[in-house]
Design a protein around this motif. Structure first.
Motif, short mmCIF file in Angstrom:
data_model
loop_
_atom_site.label_atom_id
_atom_site.label_comp_id
_atom_site.label_asym_id
_atom_site.label_seq_id
_atom_site.Cartn_x
_atom_site.Cartn_y
_atom_site.Cartn_z
N SER A 144 5.71 3.02 1.29
CA SER A 144 5.69 1.81 0.70
C SER A 144 5.10 1.39 1.83
O SER A 144 6.41 1.01 2.49
CB SER A 144 6.21 1.58 -0.87
OG SER A 144 5.55 0.38 -0.62
N VAL A 187 -5.26 5.47 1.83
CA VAL A 187 -3.94 4.27 0.81
C VAL A 187 -4.43 5.17 -0.73
O VAL A 187 -5.62 5.27 -1.59
CB VAL A 187 -4.56 3.64 1.07
CG1 VAL A 187 -4.02 2.02 -0.26
CG2 VAL A 187 -4.57 3.09 2.38
N GLY A 243 0.63 5.91 -0.03
CA GLY A 243 0.04 7.08 0.49
C GLY A 243 1.36 7.67 1.16
O GLY A 243 1.97 7.54 1.51
N SER A 280 -2.90 0.34 -3.47
CA SER A 280 -2.41 -1.18 -3.55
C SER A 280 -2.20 -1.83 -4.50
O SER A 280 -2.91 -2.12 -5.39
CB SER A 280 -3.75 -1.33 -2.41
OG SER A 280 -5.22 -1.68 -3.32
N ALA A 297 0.75 -0.91 0.18
CA ALA A 297 -0.50 0.24 -0.54
C ALA A 297 1.15 0.74 -0.28
O ALA A 297 2.04 1.46 0.67
CB ALA A 297 -0.96 0.17 1.31
N LEU A 343 -8.58 -1.58 1.92
CA LEU A 343 -7.38 -0.65 1.47
C LEU A 343 -8.12 0.90 0.43
O LEU A 343 -7.50 1.30 0.46
CB LEU A 343 -6.19 -1.10 1.12
CG LEU A 343 -5.42 -2.13 1.65
CD1 LEU A 343 -3.91 -3.27 1.17
CD2 LEU A 343 -4.97 -1.08 2.93
N VAL A 400 -2.18 1.22 7.82
CA VAL A 400 -2.05 0.06 7.06
C VAL A 400 -1.99 -1.11 7.57
O VAL A 400 -2.85 -2.11 7.28
CB VAL A 400 -1.02 0.66 5.81
CG1 VAL A 400 -1.26 -1.11 5.16
CG2 VAL A 400 -1.21 1.29 5.05
N CYS A 422 -9.94 2.80 1.59
CA CYS A 422 -9.01 4.52 2.65
C CYS A 422 -8.39 5.38 1.92
O CYS A 422 -7.87 4.99 0.98
CB CYS A 422 -8.47 3.41 3.42
SG CYS A 422 -7.56 4.94 4.45
#
Length: 89
Positions: free
Chosen positions: A59, A85, A21, A88, A19, A79, A31, A82
């Protein structure tokens, strides 16, 4: 009709989920919490992180002991749902 879909993955298996972000606050913790809802038995060393070159993004890779395609689908859905995120894999 069966709910089982054909998959090339043989279960159970170790399966890495990544994932990505923004590296703000507790992204790694977020995560891990999302994944742990569907894979509560995460082992030691299951989580690795890697910052982007510029340091703006993070990551997070979580390796789970996957038991079914449905479990993986549920993790990816959590994921995806969210906002923090961005992607993914």
């Amino acid at each position: 009709m069966s709910d089982e879909r054909e998959t090339l993955i043989e279960f159970p298996c170790d399966f890495p989920i990544k994932a990505m972000g923004r590296d703000e606050g507790e992204f790694e913790t977020l995560v891990v919490e999302l994944v742990r809802k569907h894979a509560p038995d995460l082992g030691e060393g299951a989580v690795t992180t890697r910052p982007s070159k510029g340091g703006s993004f993070l990551s997070v890779t979580v390796t789970v002991r996957a038991t079914s395609q449905q479990q993986l689908d549920n993790i990816y859905q959590s994921l995806t749902d969210c906002e923090q995120v961005l992607m993914s894999l």
